[in-house]
Design an enzyme around this catalytic site. Structure first.
Site, PDB file in Angstrom:
ATOM      1  N   HIS A  83       0.849  -1.186   0.000  1.00 44.90           N
ATOM      2  CA  HIS A  83       0.000   0.000   0.000  1.00 44.90           C
ATOM      3  C   HIS A  83       0.889   1.241   0.000  1.00 44.90           C
ATOM      4  CE1 HIS A  83      -3.415   2.532   0.663  1.00 44.90           C
ATOM      5  NE2 HIS A  83      -2.890   3.022   1.765  1.00 44.90           N
ATOM      6  N   HIS A  86      -7.229   9.317  -0.439  1.00 41.36           N
ATOM      7  CA  HIS A  86      -7.832   9.225   0.892  1.00 41.36           C
ATOM      8  C   HIS A  86      -7.024   9.825   2.038  1.00 41.36           C
ATOM      9  CE1 HIS A  86      -5.647   5.232   0.714  1.00 41.36           C
ATOM     10  NE2 HIS A  86      -5.218   5.705   1.864  1.00 41.36           N
ATOM     11  N   ASP A 117      -7.787   1.256   2.729  1.00 45.04           N
ATOM     12  CA  ASP A 117      -7.410   2.204   3.777  1.00 45.04           C
ATOM     13  C   ASP A 117      -8.096   3.553   3.621  1.00 45.04           C
ATOM     14  OD1 ASP A 117      -6.007   3.218   5.989  1.00 45.04           O
ATOM     15  OD2 ASP A 117      -4.429   4.015   4.723  1.00 45.04           O
ATOM     16  N   ASP A 137       0.554   5.271  -0.102  1.00 44.10           N
ATOM     17  CA  ASP A 137      -0.291   6.457  -0.098  1.00 44.10           C
ATOM     18  C   ASP A 137       0.211   7.431  -1.156  1.00 44.10           C
ATOM     19  OD1 ASP A 137      -2.092   5.788   1.975  1.00 44.10           O
ATOM     20  OD2 ASP A 137      -0.564   6.208   3.465  1.00 44.10           O
TER      21      ASP A 137
END
Length: 1042
Positions: A271, A588, A383, A273
């Site tokens: 993951h 997000h 997430d 970001d």
């Protein structure tokens, strides 16, 4: 005679034996004589180490042209966000022939190894990647140059002056330390003993099984005793003993499970970001560091699979690392590198509009199709801070019927009851949802995690499998070779769940074989945490809402002009660029405001680019459509454009060289009117100052009384003479709260903040009349929040308007405070209604259960409404999302002031508007939805050349329940338009769409603009007949007659 072997047996103490095994593989204790201390053999320093420091993130080709100066281990580099390029010259001793040789590199910064002009591996100590394999078996014929008895090689290492999680000053989410430096702690060559590494992994699995399975488990003791026996056999100074040790562990791991054992589908995951504690530009390099490492693992491990979401990140790598991208595409073909998600970024699941969510899928799925030959079948959003109830329908419309996340495991109050279930949206659409039961997307492949994945599964008996996502995440990093080694040892070992290196498709296909026992969850997936993100970084929220609306108008006017004017060139490339900037900012941790100051600056700059370029495109389309001059003309006529799908009668500012002149105009649905003057209102606005200093305003629809603090002491809906404000209460009451969360500062507002309510009552300038009526009445006042913060507000009532408007300017300089505005009402209802994407939902106004109470702060888009039978009150807003309704009080959240990860969050000047709209009947029949659109999207005006009066409408929908949300050019058919409509009331309805454009054929299509049938819809005299069920989203493909 030899003594019996039983004489050598020792009655084992479990605790002591466990600790014996632990110390034998420890990195801290007894490394002079334990197995861990033998992981590396001979070492030697690098031959030459030099560096070049730059403030910019530059390419490899540019970096190697620079002058490098001598560097040494122990030296520090910086400051934060700079880049240090190292030139590392290696001389490998001839004596190391036949051995595995590593470059050991440890630094506080994130590194990327470059070899022969190509990135080959990431180096991040925090991600357990602190060595680069130079050769697994050094041979004389290796492609290194043989010089004076040694092998020579030159590498470059690009070190970012930031860690895996940015550069917080003293903590993970602390604001960035701009002067932080990063130390090079190790740079050496070493012989790596792979046989030691394999034994260490054997011991690790056995030790973890003994410890995690517990004292009441037979297999736990078996694992412990085997490990103990292995230590007895292992002479760390004699590799010749290793074979007999490995034989013991292999015998243990080859003892198989029974047929009923739970199966874990393990998938490599990383993951990343797209921005969070680091800026967008650094994410590009994080992708390269992480993915090149995954690619290297694939090269050596053909069974290794790796899932990767976010088309934007892949597009970045395609642009900046084309060689790596070519490798990725090859491994996609092999089925090892697996694109997932289907969206442009992993967006926030609450705040983007319905059309923005469609575009996330549209841009994402088309990218995956064009680049990799197929679209994604799973929506991958592990997430984000909650999930809209409209998402199942949008997924289905984009060819996706599977969904994965894990974030609901973070809920603070209630535990979500399922890990595998059917998720049903507000229209009845259904997807198969799975939450990895280990409640993480960044596992390390340990025994404890596999056991948790089984133990934690809340759907035991209904499903017998689950996903494990392993690999360092958030800041990137991804899987390691050790993680793979652990998982292989647990492939089918008695006492543990089966672990398969798998893919999303294999897992979901296994589930889909029998879903008859799965439960369903209907409605939103509400995260009971991080609800401060509905309000934090107000300028980002405002930019998102305004840019969504601007792009809507640009697309509509450009589409209509394209249909009317064959010479008009639709700005598809420019619009794609602007849309992708907007979609990127919906990531997000950006749109929610949980990011560092540098990311906020990037986001606001992108919004400004959208506003600037969007305004140019809007002007170009208006000029082409209306044949208006580019410069204001002396003509008395003017054009008013309505981009919304219903007729509007509103007060506008008439364009012209003179001072502001107001006019009341009527404009048809999705069209324009050319006028010379406004209409006369049926009831002009009257504004009267009362003897007590309060002011009364009324327009024939509403009558309001406002006290000296700007509070509503009365608001009557004149058609039914219904009072909206309860006795001894005040509407438009500003209130302040202490806002100190437990940890996640920008993310969380805790329920206990409600206990600290303080009304804002200090007057700076008393209420006075600024415009005394006619078409518009305006009163103005200002309040003091604190010594550093103020509110200036205009309260506006216009002719023919069903709502009273509050234009607000706040100068805000607070710390850990929360500003809201409250409207106590005379309405009693157990539920309030909130607008969401393409629809609405209800939430309780009471706090009966813990599930109710956990919704003390919720989100909505343009409106929320509290209604009883026959009467209700709505609050509209132009750029806010956080809100709540408790009992009879509607509360709109305005501003927060967290200090981490951005110490300057929301400090400054803010301008926003909200409105109060009382109504008879239901909010549907009263037109609350349309009025909320009108409130946010003003009529457009421009000078006109045409002779008035002219009135023209491109589209009309005959049912007020159906909203024509978007009109755009089709992505793959430049001769066609796409229309997006949705049912907004929650009703089943048949209606007619009337079209005034030259249209040849009309097809139903999905959200990816693929026709649902080869047969077009019938175009009749009344238009095109359409059928809707509650909250149904329909897309039409209009083939233009050219």
């Amino acid at each position: 005679m030899a003594e019996p072997s039983s004489r050598h047996l020792v009655l084992k103490n479990r605790k002591a034996t466990l600790e014996r095994v632990e110390k034998f593989i420890s990195e801290l204790y007894f490394t002079d004589c334990n197995l861990r201390g033998r992981l590396y053999g001979s070492t030697c320093p690098v031959d030459s180490l030099s560096y070049f420091l730059t403030e910019k993130r530059i390419s490899y080709d540019d970096a190697v042209k620079n002058d490098f100066q001598t560097a040494h281990v122990g030296q520090t580099f910086g400051p934060t966000w700079w880049t240090c390029w190292f030139k590392v010259q290696l001389l490998i001793p001839k004596e190391w022939l036949g051995q595995e040789v590593h470059l050991r590199w440890e630094s506080d910064g994130e590194g990327l190894v470059w070899k022969d002009g190509m990135p080959v591996q990431g180096l991040t100590k925090e991600g357990e990647k602190s060595c680069f394999i130079l050769s697994r078996h050094m041979k004389a014929e290796d492609p290194q140059r043989f010089v004076f008895g040694v092998f020579s090689r030159t590498l470059y290492i690009e070190m970012a002056c930031n860690g895996l999680f940015g550069a917080g000053e003293g903590g993970l989410i602390a604001p960035v330390d701009p002067k932080k430096t990063f130390t090079l702690q190790r740079a050496e060559l070493a012989v790596f003993n792979r046989d030691v590494q394999e034994l260490l992994l054997d011991f690790e699995i056995l030790y973890d099984m003994a410890r995690s399975l517990g004292e009441d488990n037979q297999r736990s003791f078996q694992a412990l005793y085997v490990a103990n026996q292995m230590i007895n056999l292992c002479d760390v100074s004699d590799p010749g003993t290793f074979a007999s040790v490995c034989k013991l562990s292999s015998e243990f791991f080859n003892q198989k499970n029974g047929d009923s054992q739970h199966t874990i589908h393990a998938m490599g995951h990383c993951h990343i970001d797209s921005a969070w504690l680091w800026p967008y530009e650094e994410t590009i390099r994080k992708c390269a560091r992480s993915w090149v490492t995954a690619v290297q693992l694939m090269t050596k491990n053909p069974d290794f699979t790796f899932t990767c979401s976010q088309a934007q990140q892949l597009d970045w790598v395609k642009t900046w690392y084309p060689g790596l991208y070519s490798q990725i595409k090859e491994f996609v073909k092999l089925g090892q590198f697996i694109p997932v998600g289907g969206t442009w970024v992993e967006m926030d699941g609450n705040l983007p509009s319905g059309e923005s969510m469609v575009r996330q899928f549209l841009h994402g799925q088309l990218f995956f199709q064009e680049e990799f030959g197929s679209m994604c079948s799973e929506f991958w959003l592990p997430d984000t801070f909650g999930y809209s109830a409209q998402l199942p329908q949008l997924m289905n419309g984009c060819g996706i019927h599977r969904f994965l996340t894990q974030k609901l495991s973070w809920s603070l109050v209630n535990s979500f009851p399922h890990h595998t279930f059917h998720w049903v949206g507000i229209d009845g659409s259904k997807v198969l949802a799975h939450f990895p039961p280990g409640d993480s997307y960044g596992m390390k492949g340990t025994v404890e995690e596999t056991l948790k994945t089984v133990r934690n599964n809340r759907d035991k008996g209904r499903v017998n499998c689950g996903i494990m996502l392993y690999g360092y995440g958030d800041g990137g990093g991804g899987p390691t070779e050790n993680m793979l080694g652990r998982l292989r040892r647990m492939k089918d070992t008695d006492g543990l769940p089966r672990v398969h290196l798998s893919t999303p498709d294999r897992f979901f296909s296994a589930l889909e074989a029998d879903t008859s026992r799965l439960c369903s969850w209907v409605g939103e997936l509400f995260l009971e945490l991080h609800n401060g993100t509905y309000t934090t970084q107000a300028q980002i929220k405002k930019g998102n809402r305004q840019c969504e609306q601007l792009l809507h108008d640009v697309e509509f006017l450009s589409s209509v002009t394209l249909a009317q004017d064959k010479s008009f060139i639709y700005p598809s490339d420019r619009l794609q660029h602007l849309w992708r900037l907007l979609l990127l900012n919906q990531f997000h941790d950006v749109l929610p405001g949980s990011c560092i100051e540098l990311v906020v600056e990037d986001a606001l700059r992108y919004y400004e680019e959208i506003r600037t370029d969007g305004a140019k495109l809007l002007s170009e389309a208006m000029q082409s459509l209306l044949k208006t001059p580019s410069q204001p003309a002396a003509s008395q006529s003017f054009s008013v454009i309505n981009t919304l799908p219903w007729e509007r009668t509103e007060v506008i500012s008439i364009p012209g060289p003179a001072e502001q002149c107001l006019g009341l105009v009527k404009v048809p649905s999705m069209g324009y009117a050319v006028l010379t003057e406004g209409m006369s209102p049926v009831s002009p606005v009257i504004v009267v100052m009362q003897n007590d200093g309060s002011i009364t305003m009324q327009n024939g629809i509403l009558q309001a009384n406002i006290d000296s603090m700007g509070r509503l002491t009365s608001l009557k809906l004149l058609s039914c003479n219904r009072e909206c404000v309860p006795r001894a209460c005040y509407g438009n009451q500003f209130v302040m709260f202490d806002d100190v969360p437990l940890f996640w500062d920008a993310w969380d507002v805790m329920d206990y903040h409600l206990e600290t309510r303080k009304p804002v009552t200090s007057i700076l300038t008393k209420l006075e009349i600024h415009c005394d009526g006619g078409l518009r009445g305006v009163v103005k006042f200002s309040l003091k929040i604190s010594d550093h913060s103020t509110i200036v507000q205009e309260i506006i009532l216009e002719a023919s308007s069903p709502y009273i408007r509050f234009n607000t300017e706040v100068t805000w300089s607070e710390a850990h405070k929360f500003l809201k505005v409250e409207f106590p009402t005379s309405v009693h209802s157990t539920n309030a209604t909130y607008e969401i994407q393409f629809g609405h939902l209800q939430r309780p106004t009471h706090r009966n259960t813990s599930w109710d109470w956990a919704r003390y702060e919720v989100w909505a888009h343009r409106w929320m409404d509290l209604s009883e039978h026959g009467f209700g009150i709505a609050v509209l807003n132009d750029c806010k999302y956080g809100c709540s309704v408790l009992g009879n009080v509607l509360s709109l959240s305005l501003l927060r002031s967290p200090k981490s990860p951005d110490a300057t969050a929301d400090i400054g000047r803010h301008q926003f508007s909200y409105a109060l709209l009382p109504h008879e009947g239901s909010f549907q029949d009263a037109g609350v939805i349309a009025h909320a659109y009108n409130f946010c999207m003003p009529l457009l005006t421009t000078a006109a050349l045409a002779t008035p009066p002219i009135s023209w409408s491109a589209f009309t929908v005959l049912s007020p329940a159906v909203v024509l949300e978007a009109v755009k050019q089709a992505e793959k058919r430049p001769d066609s338009l796409v229309l997006r409509l949705y049912e907004s009331f929650g009703s089943t309805v048949d209606t007619w769409l009337q079209i005034s454009l030259p249209v040849k054929e009309v097809f139903l299509c999905d959200l990816l603009e693929r026709p649902c049938s080869s047969q077009p819809l019938v175009i009749e005299e009344q238009g095109v007949k359409l059928s809707f069920t509650p909250f149904k989203v329909l897309s039409l493909l209009l083939v233009l007659r050219r």
